[in-house]
Design a protein around this motif. Structure first.
Motif, mmCIF file in Angstrom:
data_model
loop_
_atom_site.group_PDB
_atom_site.id
_atom_site.type_symbol
_atom_site.label_atom_id
_atom_site.label_comp_id
_atom_site.label_asym_id
_atom_site.label_seq_id
_atom_site.Cartn_x
_atom_site.Cartn_y
_atom_site.Cartn_z
ATOM 1 N N GLN A 79 60.079 34.555 73.159
ATOM 2 C CA GLN A 79 60.425 35.969 72.944
ATOM 3 C C GLN A 79 61.537 36.421 73.882
ATOM 4 O OE1 GLN A 79 56.520 37.690 73.471
ATOM 5 N NE2 GLN A 79 56.144 37.773 71.269
ATOM 6 N N LEU A 80 61.487 35.963 75.122
ATOM 7 C CA LEU A 80 62.537 36.319 76.086
ATOM 8 C C LEU A 80 63.876 35.712 75.666
ATOM 9 C CD1 LEU A 80 63.437 37.671 78.705
ATOM 10 C CD2 LEU A 80 62.630 35.652 79.953
ATOM 11 N N PHE A 83 65.186 37.899 72.952
ATOM 12 C CA PHE A 83 65.587 39.177 73.528
ATOM 13 C C PHE A 83 66.960 39.061 74.198
ATOM 14 C CE2 PHE A 83 65.651 42.255 77.044
ATOM 15 C CZ PHE A 83 65.276 43.433 76.406
ATOM 16 N N PHE A 133 62.746 43.622 79.201
ATOM 17 C CA PHE A 133 61.887 42.828 78.316
ATOM 18 C C PHE A 133 60.420 42.983 78.705
ATOM 19 C CE2 PHE A 133 59.532 38.849 77.812
ATOM 20 C CZ PHE A 133 59.519 38.741 76.428
#
Length: 137
Positions: A79-80, A83, A133
């Motif tokens: 996910q990071l 992002f 984030f």
């Protein structure tokens, strides 16, 4: 040394290179509250090792670093990466480390304090993104 403007702290790792101080090894720790810093007397050669291990997070080279990730951290890493990439920065996963712009490494658990780079401007920008984030998550 502490920089009140960037709220960063620079730590000397190991012995200083007296013949060429610029070749000494340093770690930049971003987001340090100056009032929380205290100078400790060195009481032996082993007193700094736990701090060095924590800051450098040196891993056993014979082991695959991705073995260290829990399923939650594996998901957070992916996910990071998404992002960061959505903000027009390159983000590549190398084992359990996210490498941003080929100059910033972010290690588990992927907070701004886990960002490492030699360029302080890029480090501050990426650390700020990591904070964003983690705030939204």
């Amino acid at each position: 040394a502490a920089d009140p403007i960037s709220k960063s702290c620079v730590l000397l790792i190991g012995e200083a290179n007296k013949s060429n101080p610029l070749k000494s090894e340093f770690v930049l720790v971003p987001g340090v509250e100056r009032s929380q810093i205290s100078l400790q007397e060195q009481q032996g050669s082993n007193t700094a090792q736990p701090l060095i291990d924590l800051l450098t997070r040196s891993a056993d080279p014979s082991r695959d670093p991705s073995d260290q990730l829990t399923p939650e951290l594996t998901k957070k890493l992916a996910q990071l990466q998404t992002f960061v990439a959505a903000r027009n920065l390159t983000a590549e996963i190398e084992g359990c480390v996210l490498r941003v712009q080929k100059c910033v490494s972010i290690q588990p658990p992927y907070t701004s304090a886990d960002c490492r780079a030699t360029n302080e401007i890029v480090l501050d920008r990426v650390a700020s993104l990591v904070d964003q984030f983690n705030t939204q998550a």
